[in-house]
Scaffold this active site. Sequence first.
Site, short mmCIF file in Angstrom:
data_model
loop_
_atom_site.label_atom_id
_atom_site.label_comp_id
_atom_site.label_asym_id
_atom_site.label_seq_id
_atom_site.Cartn_x
_atom_site.Cartn_y
_atom_site.Cartn_z
N ARG A 233 7.58 152.76 124.51
CA ARG A 233 7.12 153.92 123.76
C ARG A 233 6.28 154.85 124.62
O ARG A 233 5.04 154.87 124.54
CB ARG A 233 6.37 153.43 122.54
CG ARG A 233 7.28 152.46 121.73
CD ARG A 233 6.83 152.30 120.33
NE ARG A 233 5.57 151.59 120.24
CZ ARG A 233 4.89 151.47 119.11
NH1 ARG A 233 5.34 152.04 118.01
NH2 ARG A 233 3.77 150.80 119.07
N CYS B 189 7.90 139.39 124.49
CA CYS B 189 6.45 139.35 124.27
C CYS B 189 6.30 139.47 122.77
O CYS B 189 6.86 138.64 122.06
CB CYS B 189 5.75 140.46 125.04
SG CYS B 189 6.54 142.09 124.93
#
EC number: 3.1.3.95
Lengths: 757, 618
Positions: free
Chosen positions: B450, B408
């Site tokens: 994350r 992405c």
Amino acid sequence: LLIMFPLKPTFKSYLLPVQTDLKKTPQPPIKKLEAKLLPGEIVVNEVSFVRKCIGADSSHGDLWGKLICTNFKVSFITHDALPKQRFQVANRLLGEHDVPLACVEQVVTVNDAKGKQKVLCSNQKLKFNPTELILYCKDFRIIRFRFDEAGPQSAKKVCLAIAHYSHPADPQLLFGFEYVGKQNYGSLGERVNGVDPGGGLQMPLFDRPSEWDREIKRTGAAEWRVCSINEGYVVSSSLPEYFVVPVSLADQDLKQYLCFFTAHRIPLWCWNHPNGSALVRMASISDPLQQRKLDQRICSAITKSHPQRSDVLKSDLDKNLPNIQDIQAAFVKVRQICVIGFWDESEEKWLSSMESSRWLEYVRSFLKHSAEVVYLLEGKHVSVILQEEEDRDLSCVVSSLVQLMLDPHFRSLTGFQSLVQKEWVMAGHRFLDRCNHLKKNNKEEIINQYPAAFEFTETYLTVLSDSMWIPVFSTFLFNCSQQRTENSMDFAKSKCIPLGEEKALRFPPVWDWSQQFTSKDQALFNNPMYVGKGATCVQNGTVKSFRRTKKNYSSTLRGMPSSLRNILMDGHDSLTLTRRNSLVPWLKPDFSQIREVVESPTERFFRDWVSRPADLQGMLIPQLLPSHLALWRLYFLRWVPEASIPKGGSVTAYHKLSQLADEVEMLQSQLRQYKGATPASTPTSNPSTPSSDHSRMYFKAVSTHEPSSTPEYLSSSFPFSPVGNMCRRSILGTPLSKFLNGAKIWLSTETLANEAL
Amino acid sequence: MKSTPLLQRASGHRSTSTSRSDRSTHAAKPPFAMSSDNVAISAEFSPELRGRPKAVAKVLRDSNKEEPQLLPKESVQDMAKDVTYICPYIGALRGTLTVTNYRLFFKCMDREPAFVLDLPLGVVSRVEKIGGASSRGEVSYGLVCKDIRNLRFAHKQMEDSLIKSIFEILMKFAFPVSNGLTIFAFEYGQVYPENGWKVYDAQAEYKRQGLPNESWRITKVNDHYELCDTYPSTLVVPVNIPDEELKRVAAFRAKGRIPVLSWIHPESQATVIRCSQPMVGVNGKRSKDDEKYLQTIMDANAQSHKLFIFDARPSVNAAANKMKGGGYESEDAYQNAELVFLDIHNIHVMRESLRKLKEVVYPNIEESHWFSNLESTHWLEHIKLILAGALRIADKVESGKTSVVVHCSDGWDRTAQLTSLAMLMLDGHYRTIRGFQVLLEKEWLSFGHRFQLRIGHGDKNHTDADRSPVFLQFIDCVWQMIRQFPAAFEFNEYFLITILDHLYSCLFGTFMCNSEQQRVKEELPKKTVSLWAYINSQLEEFTNPLYVNYSNHVLFPVVSMRHLELWVGYYIRWNPRMRPQEPVHQRYKELLAKRAELQKRVEELQREERMGCPHLSL
């Protein structure tokens, strides 16, 4: 080849990709194909060299054969076999490609050279020679035939015949009469190949007083009696001959009241709660002057029949529920969305179009209303009268749902069949005029939520729905039992069929499943999880058999904690059911204001019930939140190839469960053999290998040495298969990625390359 | 006996000492009470107790206590009487509120049975004081939770303004990171029989896949996270590409996240490769090294002369990234490669979608417009696009025998969703409980999703634009697959819900930090307990009894709105009118127990027979 269809615009999707595969020039088989006919069935018209389309985007995999219209079915006979489908349920009355005429919803003929298409009705003319025939079926199949190589005139004749016979103007054209006449009554008046009507069945049909008596006893309805004033249908044509009324109402009174009720449909007893509350259904009172007086009398009679003389509440179904036109409209819309609509287009707005169909909303309103009636019977200990204008549609749904929720007996296979027989067939639901699918969808919801509480499976319900379209069974054929008797007598006279002792032709009831399915396939109706009493518990060292007994029924309800009862008794809610018992709005996340939460006693009742573990032998209340109602996928999507999950679906769990249940059954019968035979008396018996052919499970246990695995052929459509029916894009041999929604809008060179072809 | 999934959990416990609201045992300290407002109130019928009559006496005693049973190292920070919890379903409830360094605990004794609310502070996303003192002299506080709930409390205005409100204490401990405190996971000292941090060993996992082999090698170039600080230390790359070249490729890929192997097909050798976007920029920059690298990846698979590059983004977004130096592979530069955009939206769109979904499902759902309201959130549409993307990848690898590259922008959100879902479809190993743990450790944790930023552990900054429900979406997709293939997964729905609950709870170290490098630096395996230690200590509760191990099956779910459903068991679980579905699983377990019993009896009888009739044994 691109043709637009003004009548059914969504139709274009099927026709876009038709191609004639040149590489595989068809060699129409020369061998003679013969129709398989049932007794009394005759061929009306037939045409050879017909192609049944399997995939829409190529003729690859299409089947060649003969298309036949009989007085019973549309039959397609072919030599070509589909990819092996050993799992498909085979119907004994119908071939793999057959459609009963009564199942045909719409007949569409197409001439693609002329760019014409026409929806054919009964007795219509067709000005062009069709090149294509598309049948839209009531069971949601879409079947398409091409006549490229067929004789144009015979093709046309077959199309006209199908259109004519699928919508018969005269009920006596229904095949059932011919079939039963030929099947059961030979020319000499002897029963040939006799099916003993109802004789072999272990279930009440409620057409004789003793069966009602038994039901009264079973539910402990002491103050109720069987009334026979309608014997011979003398007072009402739509009422059954025998029904149940309060003891305090004499025949004389009833006869006097009759004329004030719509269609003479006076109050009929449906069911008694163990606490004595009764469920009663009746038509509306047609004479407003009499209304008050009659209401009072009826209510006081019902009160007298209650052991605690509790009140009676009347629930006006016409005011509280959608009417049958609405329901039918919703059903048509759902079908449009599920089956006919173009896959990709409907995908985007799937949820909102489901909502706008209102189907699930209606299903929910029935469930909710029924749950409220359950609350009154169970929680408030009062009797309830279901009142509907004619008492022949909505009250069938509500009364049977209420009984399913409260009475575990009706969750067994025979119990359910007797419920449908009692509340739908005998109570005079107009099966001939209506195609009311609602009830089954409703029940499906409860099954989904409490899978272990029902003895039968969703396959059973699907098959039962399909059987409505096979006009051989008396059960769903007529509007009322009087019509059933009368019509068949007329028919017998006209055909000079000697009836002997019997009053009328006896049709086999749909409940005689062996008419349609092999016993192996019938095993698919059995739910391996069903907790009939004794199915799981080994008590005091004795193993109980799977078959449950009716005796267990009332004890669980009576055993409800008394604290719950007290809470409910203290409730002070109004005595009428409100139209929308909507949820109390709650503050938005912005915490702007505090609003007091008011919980109605009904909601409290439901919440209390939800908070404790469900007793599957006790009351079951379905989830009423809209988020918990889902479309009955097996029923609505089973013929849609794109919606079929390969190697998946709930059947994979069913498979595993069935195997285990089968193993348990085997062990049980092994134990029984040990018990039944003392070692000394029958030393030759070999208890380690009990016969397993009596097993009730479709999937048999595998030996522990074999690795357990899910058969490759299972899919979410099981036991049906979408293969062999029209699909918009062929799933045979094309890469999977072509089915993914949005494939076209992806900027992929792969896609572009494919489209350029 | 009927039971709910809650019962399953409860009955699986081996403990003798339990409190009502705390389904823990000493051996396995609990998650937290996840029961809905309704079920939590009943002492007599509380879900934890169903089917556990032995525990009743104990519980009745416990129910007189106003404090929670504490975990090791958990300590009460404040306690306030006469606090009102305004329950959206039942109404106002007055009781005692306790705040510890781990949880919020509210108990109302007025009701019979007592009402209990018990949630880890990590779940709290925002605490707000609403309005000033009202006419009744009350102040009220709203708690927005990460698990779809909103809670609302009120209590009397403090007469002495110097005394801190309990909610100020709560804010301090709910957001330890913002207040210079340690997250509770670093204090929680529960010892479990298994060290959950050992569940995943990259070398062992690659070995299971048959790596290294003649085409692929394991490189040590990132051992000290020098090549890429958000990647794991163990990477699988083509044999022919030396480490020096890898560094040049890293220069051309965003954040240095070079294409590396995630999965290899055991037969065709087609591979799933993940990376970040190429740094093409407005000028259409090229990198010979990167082009050669992808060519090498393609060549490693002899079955196909093509390479598919799946860009998870909508093409417009991918193009817009050129302005920021990023972009996508042009087919001119990458011979034999085909680029496909999968149209999945970015983290901000997803966050907004979940916000709308929360509005629609909590606390109550609007009955008349349920479906259109649900549709307007686009939540299921996003789920569908993610699943559809993963399905295309799996189909390409399985049916097309072609290697695929997935990226992405940065390759840590959508890419993780896609590769892990595709691997779940392709490889039955990941459908086992331990395999799924490996999949999460590998594709999500080691490859630098994350978590700290996306979830915001202990951080009061609830408006942070980096927060997004990316992982929740992935778990939702897994749930959709479980629905379609009820016998193909070893774990059950409760396993997924437990993972999500501890995603927020801050009890375990598993989802702390943003990358492997940070976890090593923070010494998480030493200082915290892994969620897998807890889960693997009571596998029974998380096991799907219907599981059939057919490892060779590739699953192709139907990605259509016709089969996708809102996960009511997660999003609507707080509604007391919702009863967890009567689980098929429970019934299956009952049948298993019955079978065992019958087998025993049959064996006994057989033995008796042999002894009683010696002639038979001859």
